[in-house]
Design a protein around this motif. Sequence first.
Motif, PDB file in Angstrom:
ATOM      1  N   MET A   1       1.063  -1.274   0.083  1.00 25.25           N
ATOM      2  CA  MET A   1       0.063   0.148   0.126  1.00 25.25           C
ATOM      3  C   MET A   1       0.660   1.500   0.075  1.00 25.25           C
ATOM      4  O   MET A   1       2.181   1.582   0.582  1.00 25.25           O
ATOM      5  N   THR A   2       0.671   1.983  -0.811  1.00 26.80           N
ATOM      6  CA  THR A   2       1.463   3.441  -0.634  1.00 26.80           C
ATOM      7  C   THR A   2       1.128   4.285   0.114  1.00 26.80           C
ATOM      8  O   THR A   2      -0.678   4.669  -0.126  1.00 26.80           O
ATOM      9  N   ARG A   3       1.636   5.123   0.797  1.00 28.74           N
ATOM     10  CA  ARG A   3       1.634   5.799   2.292  1.00 28.74           C
ATOM     11  C   ARG A   3       1.927   7.352   1.760  1.00 28.74           C
ATOM     12  O   ARG A   3       2.982   7.171   0.812  1.00 28.74           O
ATOM     13  N   VAL A   4       0.570   8.448   1.875  1.00 29.29           N
ATOM     14  CA  VAL A   4       0.991   9.190   1.620  1.00 29.29           C
ATOM     15  C   VAL A   4       0.553  10.234   2.629  1.00 29.29           C
ATOM     16  O   VAL A   4       0.470  10.097   3.391  1.00 29.29           O
ATOM     17  N   LEU A   5       1.810  11.399   2.959  1.00 27.71           N
ATOM     18  CA  LEU A   5       1.827  12.965   3.345  1.00 27.71           C
ATOM     19  C   LEU A   5       1.771  13.586   3.288  1.00 27.71           C
ATOM     20  O   LEU A   5       2.065  14.027   1.970  1.00 27.71           O
ATOM     21  N   PRO A  35      -7.648   5.304   4.485  1.00 31.71           N
ATOM     22  CA  PRO A  35      -6.095   4.755   5.835  1.00 31.71           C
ATOM     23  C   PRO A  35      -4.583   5.327   5.279  1.00 31.71           C
ATOM     24  O   PRO A  35      -3.845   5.268   6.454  1.00 31.71           O
ATOM     25  N   GLU A  36      -3.957   5.016   3.828  1.00 27.43           N
ATOM     26  CA  GLU A  36      -3.387   4.841   3.456  1.00 27.43           C
ATOM     27  C   GLU A  36      -3.142   6.302   3.442  1.00 27.43           C
ATOM     28  O   GLU A  36      -1.136   6.562   3.159  1.00 27.43           O
ATOM     29  N   ALA A  56       6.399   7.900   4.805  1.00 24.65           N
ATOM     30  CA  ALA A  56       5.233   7.910   4.090  1.00 24.65           C
ATOM     31  C   ALA A  56       6.287   7.546   2.363  1.00 24.65           C
ATOM     32  O   ALA A  56       6.947   7.575   2.480  1.00 24.65           O
ATOM     33  N   ASP A  57       5.533   7.521   1.307  1.00 21.97           N
ATOM     34  CA  ASP A  57       6.134   6.770   0.022  1.00 21.97           C
ATOM     35  C   ASP A  57       6.564   7.915  -0.959  1.00 21.97           C
ATOM     36  O   ASP A  57       6.289   8.431  -1.910  1.00 21.97           O
ATOM     37  N   ILE A  58       5.065   9.255  -0.547  1.00 23.38           N
ATOM     38  CA  ILE A  58       4.898  10.306  -1.255  1.00 23.38           C
ATOM     39  C   ILE A  58       4.485  10.851  -0.679  1.00 23.38           C
ATOM     40  O   ILE A  58       3.649  11.454   0.683  1.00 23.38           O
ATOM     41  N   GLU A 154      -1.146   9.001  -8.990  1.00 22.99           N
ATOM     42  CA  GLU A 154      -0.796   8.067  -8.462  1.00 22.99           C
ATOM     43  C   GLU A 154      -1.565   6.820  -7.966  1.00 22.99           C
ATOM     44  O   GLU A 154      -0.746   6.028  -7.171  1.00 22.99           O
ATOM     45  N   GLY A 155      -2.665   6.747  -8.207  1.00 20.39           N
ATOM     46  CA  GLY A 155      -3.583   6.162  -7.281  1.00 20.39           C
ATOM     47  C   GLY A 155      -4.258   6.530  -6.466  1.00 20.39           C
ATOM     48  O   GLY A 155      -4.690   4.934  -5.906  1.00 20.39           O
ATOM     49  N   VAL A 156      -3.836   7.316  -5.803  1.00 20.51           N
ATOM     50  CA  VAL A 156      -4.568   7.578  -4.590  1.00 20.51           C
ATOM     51  C   VAL A 156      -5.151   9.081  -4.522  1.00 20.51           C
ATOM     52  O   VAL A 156      -4.989  10.279  -5.030  1.00 20.51           O
ATOM     53  N   CYS A 157      -6.884   8.470  -4.192  1.00 18.54           N
ATOM     54  CA  CYS A 157      -8.210   9.224  -4.971  1.00 18.54           C
ATOM     55  C   CYS A 157      -8.430   9.441  -3.371  1.00 18.54           C
ATOM     56  O   CYS A 157      -9.035   8.780  -2.170  1.00 18.54           O
ATOM     57  N   ALA A 158      -9.202  10.960  -3.482  1.00 20.55           N
ATOM     58  CA  ALA A 158      -9.777  11.166  -2.388  1.00 20.55           C
ATOM     59  C   ALA A 158     -11.396  10.736  -2.434  1.00 20.55           C
ATOM     60  O   ALA A 158     -12.202  11.003  -3.748  1.00 20.55           O
TER      61      ALA A 158
END
Length: 201
Positions: A1-5, A35-36, A56-58, A154-158
């Motif tokens: 799972m890509t972790r984002v800050l 949660p990521e 964080a990865d991003i 980046e595949g991270v959606c809100a």
Amino acid sequence: MTRVLVLGIGNVLWADEGFGVRCVERLCERWRFGPEVTVLDGGTQGLYLLPFLEEADILVVFDAVDYGLEPGMLKIVEDAEVPQFMGAKKMSLHQTGFQEVISTATLMGYCPGRLILIGCQPEELEDYGGGLRAPVAAQIDPAICIALEMLAREGVCAEPGPGDTSMLADRAILRSAYEEGRPSEDEACRTGDDRFFPAEG
């Protein structure tokens, strides 16, 4: 799972210096992530933010950065160029440099692999107790739109709706409470201690 800050940095007590913090506040008001993703008011915590970068990865950063542009202009900087531009901001005693945070994380081997800086050119940084100036405040929503678009790539959606506010500052200094509750300049001097001003006449 890509972790984002998603990090907002700056000092809300110094006018446009609070841009980054106000961005993450607005983001949490209107958008929620899985949660990521951690959305954090980093304020002026400096090196205390290192543990968050380690996880964080991003990293997406909102900040007021003095690029020498017209007030309110946004500039997006990515990856290897971010440390260089974080150092573009004129420093003073009330500011903490985030450049050293990134440099330290890199030296220790845990800087996020993907860096995105969404910076806004400030109009005023030296008004203690002042709020965001209009050209800067007007860029909060556009800056958030940019962040959402870049994260989506980046595949991270809100999703629309209130997000997690547990990592934001106390409600007493959220933008609405802070700016609506400020006394006028006539009622509260923000240029020094008026007991030491020379008497007129």
